[in-house]
Write a protein that holds these residues in place. Structure first.
Motif, PDB file in Angstrom:
ATOM      1  N   PRO A  63       0.824  -1.213   0.000  1.00 44.00           N
ATOM      2  CA  PRO A  63       0.000   0.000   0.000  1.00 44.00           C
ATOM      3  C   PRO A  63       0.853   1.256   0.000  1.00 44.00           C
ATOM      4  CG  PRO A  63      -0.869  -1.597   1.558  1.00 44.00           C
ATOM      5  CD  PRO A  63       0.447  -2.139   1.091  1.00 44.00           C
ATOM      6  N   LEU A  76       0.839   5.776  -0.439  1.00 44.56           N
ATOM      7  CA  LEU A  76       0.176   7.068  -0.474  1.00 44.56           C
ATOM      8  C   LEU A  76       0.432   7.677  -1.855  1.00 44.56           C
ATOM      9  CD1 LEU A  76       0.598   9.802   2.315  1.00 44.56           C
ATOM     10  CD2 LEU A  76       0.389  10.353  -0.105  1.00 44.56           C
ATOM     11  N   GLN A 132      -8.584   8.992   5.080  1.00 48.88           N
ATOM     12  CA  GLN A 132      -7.997   8.298   3.939  1.00 48.88           C
ATOM     13  C   GLN A 132      -9.096   7.702   3.073  1.00 48.88           C
ATOM     14  OE1 GLN A 132      -4.726   5.729   4.885  1.00 48.88           O
ATOM     15  NE2 GLN A 132      -5.005   4.422   3.086  1.00 48.88           N
ATOM     16  N   ILE A 179      -5.550  11.663   2.536  1.00 52.72           N
ATOM     17  CA  ILE A 179      -4.682  10.673   1.902  1.00 52.72           C
ATOM     18  C   ILE A 179      -5.478   9.878   0.890  1.00 52.72           C
ATOM     19  CG2 ILE A 179      -3.416   8.512   2.277  1.00 52.72           C
ATOM     20  CD1 ILE A 179      -2.596   9.594   5.021  1.00 52.72           C
ATOM     21  N   SER A 187      -4.986   6.603  -1.397  1.00 56.35           N
ATOM     22  CA  SER A 187      -4.067   5.471  -1.338  1.00 56.35           C
ATOM     23  C   SER A 187      -4.375   4.437  -2.413  1.00 56.35           C
ATOM     24  CB  SER A 187      -4.153   4.796   0.032  1.00 56.35           C
ATOM     25  OG  SER A 187      -5.470   4.269   0.230  1.00 56.35           O
ATOM     26  N   LEU A 233       3.734   5.280   8.427  1.00 56.10           N
ATOM     27  CA  LEU A 233       3.682   5.961   7.148  1.00 56.10           C
ATOM     28  C   LEU A 233       4.653   7.122   7.211  1.00 56.10           C
ATOM     29  CD1 LEU A 233       2.244   6.271   4.359  1.00 56.10           C
ATOM     30  CD2 LEU A 233       0.714   7.902   5.494  1.00 56.10           C
ATOM     31  N   GLU A 239       3.954  12.120  -0.682  1.00 59.94           N
ATOM     32  CA  GLU A 239       3.541  11.232  -1.756  1.00 59.94           C
ATOM     33  C   GLU A 239       4.605  10.160  -1.989  1.00 59.94           C
ATOM     34  OE1 GLU A 239       2.996  11.534  -6.586  1.00 59.94           O
ATOM     35  OE2 GLU A 239       2.491  13.284  -5.362  1.00 59.94           O
ATOM     36  N   LYS A 252       5.164   4.448   1.779  1.00 58.57           N
ATOM     37  CA  LYS A 252       4.512   3.150   1.869  1.00 58.57           C
ATOM     38  C   LYS A 252       3.908   2.952   3.261  1.00 58.57           C
ATOM     39  CE  LYS A 252       5.932   1.828  -2.250  1.00 58.57           C
ATOM     40  NZ  LYS A 252       6.953   0.772  -2.405  1.00 58.57           N
ATOM     41  N   PHE A 253       2.805   2.235   3.304  1.00 62.47           N
ATOM     42  CA  PHE A 253       2.169   1.862   4.568  1.00 62.47           C
ATOM     43  C   PHE A 253       2.785   0.553   5.053  1.00 62.47           C
ATOM     44  CE2 PHE A 253      -0.891   4.623   2.597  1.00 62.47           C
ATOM     45  CZ  PHE A 253      -1.516   5.279   3.655  1.00 62.47           C
TER      46      PHE A 253
END
Length: 232
Positions: free
Chosen positions: A6, A8, A64, A93, A95, A111, A161, A164-165
């Protein structure tokens, strides 16, 4: 847009301005940020939350929305231009790689330089009707269960931007946001489910209050004013 992890894809912030012809001010018209931004306990430092009665606060610091959901709405509203840009739903956000089906209540993610905890799903309001120029948009979003979700901020830090999550903890692996939304809006008086959900310690207080009241009264709260701004 496809990604194995995942990510952003758009960081968004807004300022207070008139909301179409509603007669109200709102910060739902968020714009993409092209530089890193600080996430504080109360949200993005560069963002404004116009109506603090219902938006923002510790339990709703960051909103999000899944870019995957945009395709669903494009099929329903093929003529709208709103979905051609990120932050269509007023999210901080946007995603890729996460949806209400795959995000669980209480999930903790790193994040960028911050740590976020999923506190609740969004309860859509009448402002979406004006934003999309579609008079039942808020109710459509509610019924779709594609509402997006909120975080509380456990650790402040910068995000940008492309971040990564990284999932750190998942204390409730069986309780997805889709399931919670189903109980909130579809199977509203399922007592067994309501009791189980109320055991979730990290659930936002507003949700706990709503579900407790349902159990006490045996009735579902009136959604009309939230969805359609009655008696404004």
């Amino acid at each position: 847009m496809n990604t194995a992890q995942p990510v952003l894809v758009s960081l968004n912030a807004g300022k207070e301005e008139p909301l179409e012809d509603s007669g109200f001010l709102s910060a739902i018209n968020k714009k993409k940020l092209n530089e890193p931004a600080l996430v504080t306990k109360l949200g993005l430092k560069s963002d404004v939350q116009s109506d603090k009665r219902f938006h923002g606060g510790i339990d709703k610091a960051i909103h999000q929305y899944a870019y995957e959901n945009y395709t669903f709405w494009e099929n329903i509203l093929p003529d709208t231009t709103r979905l051609k840009q990120m932050a269509a739903f007023g999210e901080n956000i946007t995603s890729v790689g996460m949806t209400e089906d795959t995000v669980m209540i209480g999930d903790q993610y790193r994040l960028g330089g911050c740590i976020l905890e999923v506190s609740q799903a969004r309860q859509p309001c009448w402002k979406l009707n004006y934003r999309f120029k579609y008079p039942t948009m808020a109710e459509e979003v509610q019924n779709s269960l594609k509402t997006g979700w909120y975080y509380r901020v456990l650790e402040e830090g910068q995000v940008q931007e492309g971040d990564k999550f990284v999932l750190l903890e998942r204390p409730y692996p069986e309780i997805s946001l889709t399931y919670l939304l189903h109980i909130l809006y579809k199977d509203c008086l399922n007592k067994e489910a309501l009791y189980e959900i109320l055991k979730i310690n990290i659930l936002a207080e507003s949700w706990k209050n709503t579900l407790t009241k349902r159990l006490e009264t045996g009735e579902v709260e009136d959604w009309k004013r939230r969805l359609y701004l009655q008696n404004k």
